[in-house]
Design a protein around this motif. Structure first.
Motif, PDB file in Angstrom:
ATOM      1  N   ARG A  26      45.673  33.000  45.505  1.00 47.13           N
ATOM      2  CA  ARG A  26      44.216  32.945  45.386  1.00 47.13           C
ATOM      3  C   ARG A  26      43.570  33.926  46.346  1.00 47.13           C
ATOM      4  O   ARG A  26      44.143  34.253  47.388  1.00 47.13           O
ATOM      5  CB  ARG A  26      43.705  31.531  45.649  1.00 47.13           C
ATOM      6  N   ASP A  27      42.386  34.356  45.970  1.00 48.92           N
ATOM      7  CA  ASP A  27      41.563  35.202  46.822  1.00 48.92           C
ATOM      8  C   ASP A  27      40.229  34.485  46.981  1.00 48.92           C
ATOM      9  O   ASP A  27      39.388  34.527  46.058  1.00 48.92           O
ATOM     10  CB  ASP A  27      41.390  36.588  46.192  1.00 48.92           C
ATOM     11  N   ASN A  28      40.044  33.832  48.099  1.00 49.57           N
ATOM     12  CA  ASN A  28      38.823  33.044  48.286  1.00 49.57           C
ATOM     13  C   ASN A  28      37.574  33.915  48.419  1.00 49.57           C
ATOM     14  O   ASN A  28      36.463  33.454  48.145  1.00 49.57           O
ATOM     15  CB  ASN A  28      38.963  32.132  49.506  1.00 49.57           C
ATOM     16  N   ALA A  29      37.750  35.163  48.802  1.00 51.57           N
ATOM     17  CA  ALA A  29      36.612  36.078  48.866  1.00 51.57           C
ATOM     18  C   ALA A  29      36.108  36.441  47.478  1.00 51.57           C
ATOM     19  O   ALA A  29      34.930  36.780  47.304  1.00 51.57           O
ATOM     20  CB  ALA A  29      36.982  37.336  49.639  1.00 51.57           C
ATOM     21  N   LYS A  30      37.003  36.369  46.501  1.00 56.52           N
ATOM     22  CA  LYS A  30      36.641  36.728  45.123  1.00 56.52           C
ATOM     23  C   LYS A  30      36.520  35.501  44.224  1.00 56.52           C
ATOM     24  O   LYS A  30      36.285  35.643  43.026  1.00 56.52           O
ATOM     25  CB  LYS A  30      37.677  37.682  44.541  1.00 56.52           C
ATOM     26  N   ASN A  31      36.727  34.308  44.788  1.00 49.60           N
ATOM     27  CA  ASN A  31      36.684  33.073  43.981  1.00 49.60           C
ATOM     28  C   ASN A  31      37.602  33.172  42.770  1.00 49.60           C
ATOM     29  O   ASN A  31      37.218  32.805  41.640  1.00 49.60           O
ATOM     30  CB  ASN A  31      35.256  32.759  43.533  1.00 49.60           C
TER      31      ASN A  31
END
Length: 115
Positions: free
Chosen positions: A72-77
């Protein structure tokens, strides 16, 4: 409202690879486990993988261990599913999901593994 939009499916030969993406909105993405499920024709929807809010903890179905990687990339949701060494039995509609009181689902993306 919660929205989950999957992409990246397609037709691939056995042994090939695909990367699925799921773009999320409408909730605090970095606070929730994210899941990938799949459903083959005539079968139940089964969990494939899940990832913890920070991405540190991952769990996989036995059938995909060592071949699939969830991240996952939490900066990109966005949550991803890297699928390698694909087999015909991986053919299914793949869904991402989040449980926020109730389970939310995307519309799904078709993965077909065939020669």
């Amino acid at each position: 409202q919660v929205q989950l939009v999957e992409s990246g499916g397609g037709l691939v030969q056995p042994g090939g690879s695909l990367r699925l993406s799921c773009a999320a909105s409408g909730f605090t993405f970095s606070s929730f486990y994210m899941h990938w499920y799949r459903q083959a024709p005539g079968k139940e929807r089964d969990m494939v993988a899940r990832v913890s809010p920070t991405g540190v903890i991952t769990n996989y179905a036995d059938s995909v261990k060592g071949r699939f990687t969830i991240s996952r990339d939490n900066a990109k949701n966005t949550v991803y599913l890297q699928m390698n060494t694909l087999k015909p039995e991986d053919t299914a509609v793949y869904y991402c999901s989040v449980v926020r009181g109730v389970a939310y689902w995307g519309q799904g993306t078709q993965v077909t593994v065939s020669s």
